[in-house]
Scaffold this motif. Structure first.
Motif, PDB file in Angstrom:
ATOM      1  N   SER A 430       0.857  -1.182   0.000  1.00 37.77           N
ATOM      2  CA  SER A 430       0.000   0.000   0.000  1.00 37.77           C
ATOM      3  C   SER A 430       0.897   1.237   0.000  1.00 37.77           C
ATOM      4  CB  SER A 430      -0.914   0.007   1.225  1.00 37.77           C
ATOM      5  OG  SER A 430      -0.134  -0.004   2.410  1.00 37.77           O
ATOM      6  N   THR A 432       1.904   4.496   1.428  1.00 37.42           N
ATOM      7  CA  THR A 432       1.711   5.205   2.703  1.00 37.42           C
ATOM      8  C   THR A 432       1.908   6.706   2.550  1.00 37.42           C
ATOM      9  OG1 THR A 432       4.031   4.799   3.266  1.00 37.42           O
ATOM     10  CG2 THR A 432       2.404   3.201   4.065  1.00 37.42           C
ATOM     11  N   ASN A 433       2.733   7.103   1.571  1.00 41.00           N
ATOM     12  CA  ASN A 433       2.982   8.522   1.357  1.00 41.00           C
ATOM     13  C   ASN A 433       3.644   8.714  -0.005  1.00 41.00           C
ATOM     14  OD1 ASN A 433       3.000  11.241   1.902  1.00 41.00           O
ATOM     15  ND2 ASN A 433       4.763  11.171   3.298  1.00 41.00           N
ATOM     16  N   HIS A 511      13.209   7.069   1.146  1.00 41.85           N
ATOM     17  CA  HIS A 511      11.981   6.667   0.470  1.00 41.85           C
ATOM     18  C   HIS A 511      12.207   5.375  -0.321  1.00 41.85           C
ATOM     19  CE1 HIS A 511      10.548  10.574   1.685  1.00 41.85           C
ATOM     20  NE2 HIS A 511      11.563  11.159   1.053  1.00 41.85           N
ATOM     21  N   ASP A 526       6.467   6.244  -0.863  1.00 45.20           N
ATOM     22  CA  ASP A 526       6.718   5.330   0.252  1.00 45.20           C
ATOM     23  C   ASP A 526       5.640   4.249   0.262  1.00 45.20           C
ATOM     24  OD1 ASP A 526       8.975   6.511   1.176  1.00 45.20           O
ATOM     25  OD2 ASP A 526       7.959   7.768   2.666  1.00 45.20           O
ATOM     26  N   ILE A 527       6.066   3.038   0.491  1.00 42.64           N
ATOM     27  CA  ILE A 527       5.125   1.919   0.490  1.00 42.64           C
ATOM     28  C   ILE A 527       5.311   1.085   1.753  1.00 42.64           C
ATOM     29  CG2 ILE A 527       4.877   1.718  -2.011  1.00 42.64           C
ATOM     30  CD1 ILE A 527       7.025  -0.436  -1.938  1.00 42.64           C
ATOM     31  N   ALA A 528       4.309   0.313   2.081  1.00 45.23           N
ATOM     32  CA  ALA A 528       4.380  -0.584   3.242  1.00 45.23           C
ATOM     33  C   ALA A 528       4.008  -1.996   2.803  1.00 45.23           C
ATOM     34  CB  ALA A 528       3.427  -0.116   4.328  1.00 45.23           C
ATOM     35  N   ASP A 529       4.783  -2.932   3.304  1.00 49.48           N
ATOM     36  CA  ASP A 529       4.525  -4.346   3.007  1.00 49.48           C
ATOM     37  C   ASP A 529       4.589  -5.119   4.313  1.00 49.48           C
ATOM     38  OD1 ASP A 529       4.211  -6.812   1.874  1.00 49.48           O
ATOM     39  OD2 ASP A 529       6.271  -6.976   1.163  1.00 49.48           O
ATOM     40  N   GLU A 530       3.499  -5.708   4.717  1.00 48.19           N
ATOM     41  CA  GLU A 530       3.443  -6.409   5.994  1.00 48.19           C
ATOM     42  C   GLU A 530       4.144  -7.758   5.918  1.00 48.19           C
ATOM     43  OE1 GLU A 530      -0.576  -6.809   7.135  1.00 48.19           O
ATOM     44  OE2 GLU A 530      -0.899  -4.669   7.466  1.00 48.19           O
TER      45      GLU A 530
END
Length: 705
Positions: A430, A432-433, A511, A526-530
């Motif tokens: 997703s 994030t920024n 970033h 910026d991305i997030a990966d759980e």
């Protein structure tokens, strides 16, 4: 060259497989793979080779049944009487029991049965049936150059029968023991019957997959007035493109794609997981799965050999046909076992008669006991029986071994290399920024237009989030492996999206992704990966087993180190290009056996160079994967089970081989010194294979974690 697939029934061990292999070699066949457990025989032959029919006849002369097409089972006439070991056993049993009673005739006051002529008459039917099977098979195996176990049985029974016949002619009752000849034949038929039952159980997992193939489907058709009609049809008659209605509780008849509707689907037959998976429009339904709740309209995407389920079955069969390294030694021993046993039997006769001063009858009995108690089948069954059960249990757990060598290699594994994105993390990203120096919508349009051309999980996620209806039409676009995407528009402007490596002027790693136009930064994302929920459990398992964990990623040092620290991974290697990954895996493999776990899409060269490569792949991708092991639920949670199953399968093989060699090492001397009669020897020999098969079957229920 033409590839040929046969089904050969009646094989019981690798000694049988060697005989079949030898026949095919003599007829000019190549790349021969023979699986004695499943009966699968695969080989290549020149298109102009006219020896196929001759090869088939020569194999059938060995006592086996050859089916060149699965469809033969439909048109074949019923099997003849005495065509199975069970029928032969029950036919011979009454005659054998009467002979045993006759042997005790004086004690039981059954003088009629003690008459030598009556004993000959009772023995003849058993001997004829026995020699019709064992004798015929023995002669033809000798012709093939690989004598099988039936040579030993035929020699033992014939020696007892002929010696008794000589005693009858010479009117010497002390030389008559027709009951020995009959009991040897009858007990071996009994042992073979038990062996058939045991082997059939080792194949149960594959049969459980294939038995779900024939079901009724609800086919949708439209008349000239466009009215919808639904009628039943067997799934074997379906074709690609056919429309189907599948309702709650029904099995998906073939691989399909959902046109409309939603459903919860139980894919346990593929993944081993009974928890239903939510499916919606455009999702794929796998043939053999079951609709737990919901109704969907679909169209058929694959049938027959092209379905996912069939691909799994075929890969299991191919894996069974392959021989792990330990089997090669066993095959060499099995090839010379029968001549060695015959030599020991002759030596037993000579030593007992001339040196131990036993009577010729007693010496002969001991030699016969040596022949019938020896069991090359036990050695031949040791590996394939364990492999069959191990592969079957793995498939049931949602693990597919593409080759059996991996099962043996797992015992030496001391380090595992993990890819990060899509392996330790769930691969769903997703944003994030982000920040853009140009118009936000134009920025998203450029990013989408570049990322949609990539197969990388990050690119796919961003393209899905920022999808636009009017993408940029690139003059030229390419993916720079390990860096990012590059596109050139009609005006000649060069756009790049990727990590900080896309531009040497970018020094910070604050970033995840940067976007440049003609070398100038126009924005960042910026991305997030759980992390996968099971990642920590898997790493903890590795530590408990003393396996070193290594994280190998193309991502930045900062992001990769964060994941490594969170999971407490032993070694972290970041910012690695595909070439560097390949070189690192090659280096690790040279040091010690190494497993690499990846998503099966990126880093294919590195995966292929590992000692064992494990792919986290969706079931629909199984047919095109080249990994050694495939975890079919697209997650890491089955990795510990895969490792332990590999180790326990190899442990079962070792246990089987230990039993097989110990049995023969003890049984042959015991028979040679007269501690076992030929009848008892035949019974012990028959039961030895059953013990081995039972040990293999225990792997099916054994706790491995």
């Amino acid at each position: 060259m033409e590839k040929v697939n046969w089904k050969v029934e009646g094989m019981t061990c690798s000694n049988c497989a060697l005989s079949v292999n030898k026949v095919l070699q003599k007829q000019g066949m190549h790349e021969i793979l023979v699986n004695p457990i499943s009966g699968e025989v695969v080989f290549e032959t020149a298109s102009a080779n006219g020896n196929l029919e001759k090869a088939r006849k020569n194999i059938e002369l060995l006592g086996y049944t050859v089916k060149t097409d699965d469809r033969e089972t439909v048109s074949q006439p019923p099997k003849k009487f005495l065509s199975t070991h069970m029928q032969k056993f029950w036919f011979c049993l009454p005659f054998t029991l009467l002979l045993m009673l006759g042997h005790m005739g004086a004690t039981l006051n059954l003088h009629l049965l003690h008459n030598p002529l009556i004993q000959l008459a009772l023995c003849l039917p058993v001997f004829i049936v026995g020699m019709g099977y064992f004798g015929k098979s023995a002669v033809n195996s000798l012709r093939s150059g690989v004598p099988n176990m039936n040579v030993l049985i035929a020699l033992g029974a014939s020696a007892a029968f002929i010696y008794s016949l000589i005693g009858l002619i010479s009117a010497d009752p002390s030389r008559i023991f027709f009951e020995t000849a009959a009991s040897i034949i009858n007990i071996v038929f009994f042992g073979n019957w038990l062996e058939d039952l045991s082997i059939e159980k080792t194949q149960k997992a594959i049969k459980e997959l294939t038995r779900n193939e024939k079901v009724m489907a609800n086919m949708i058709a439209y008349d000239e007035q466009h009215n919808e009609h639904v009628f039943p049809i067997e799934n074997t008659a379906l074709k690609v493109g056919d429309l189907l209605l599948i309702k709650t509780g029904e099995q998906v008849p073939m691989d399909c794609k959902i046109l409309s509707g939603e459903a919860e689907v139980n894919e346990a037959i593929i993944t081993g997981e009974s928890v239903p998976v939510f499916k919606k429009q455009n999702d794929i339904l796998i043939g053999g799965s079951v609709i737990s709740n919901g109704t969907v309209r679909t169209y058929v995407t694959a049938t027959g050999n092209e379905t996912v389920l069939n691909s799994i079955v075929q890969m299991m069969k191919q894996a069974q046909n392959q021989k792990p390294p330990v089997q090669k030694l066993v095959d060499k021993i099995a090839a010379i076992f029968v001549p060695v046993v015959i030599s020991i039997a002759l030596l037993t006769l000579v030593v007992n008669y001339f040196f131990v001063h036993q009577t010729f009858q007693e010496s002969l009995m001991r030699a016969i006991a040596v022949l019938v108690i020896s069991c090359p089948c036990a050695m031949g069954l040791a590996t394939p029986a364990a492999i069959a059960v191990g592969l079957g249990r793995a498939a049931k757990e949602g693990i597919l071994f593409a080759d059996t060598k991996s099962m043996e290699l797992f015992r030496n594994i001391k380090q595992i290399v993990f890819d990060k994105t899509g392996t330790l993390t769930n691969g769903k990203f997703s944003v994030t920024n982000f920040k853009s120096e140009i118009d936000t919508e134009e920025f998203k349009r450029i990013v989408f237009s570049l990322e949609k051309m990539s197969n990388h999980p990050i690119a796919k996620s961003i393209a899905g989030l920022w999808k636009v209806s009017t993408p940029v039409r690139w003059k030229k676009v390419e993916e720079i492996k390990g860096v990012g995407m590059k596109g050139e528009d009609k005006e000649g402007n060069i756009y790049l999206i990727g990590s900080s490596k896309i531009n040497a002027a970018i020094n910070d790693e604050d970033h995840h992704l940067y976007v440049t136009k003609n070398g100038q930064i126009i924005g960042w994302i910026d991305i997030a990966d759980e992390l996968r929920p099971e990642a920590q459990t898997v790493i903890d398992f590795c530590k408990k087993k003393g396996i070193k964990t290594i994280l190998l990623s193309g991502d930045s040092i900062k992001k990769t180190s964060e994941v490594g620290a969170q999971l407490q991974i032993d070694e972290v290697l970041a910012e690695q290009t595909p070439q560097q990954k390949l070189e690192k895996i090659a280096q690790l493999v040279r040091e010690q056996p190494t497993v690499m776990v990846g998503d099966g899409i990126n880093d294919a060269p590195a995966l292929a160079s590992a000692t064992i490569s494990i792919s986290l792949s969706k079931a629909s991708q199984l047919a095109i994967q080249s990994a050694s092991v495939i975890l079919m639920d697209s997650g890491l949670k089955k990795l510990p089970m895969a490792i332990q199953l590999g180790k326990h399968t190899y442990g079962t093989i070792k246990g089987n081989l230990f039993w097989a060699f110990l049995y023969n090492i003890i049984a042959i001397p015991v028979a040679a010194v007269g501690l076992l009669t030929p009848t008892a020897g035949a019974l012990v020999m028959g039961l030895s294979d059953v013990v081995l098969a039972a040990n293999s079957l225990w792997l099916k229920w054994k706790k491995v974690l």
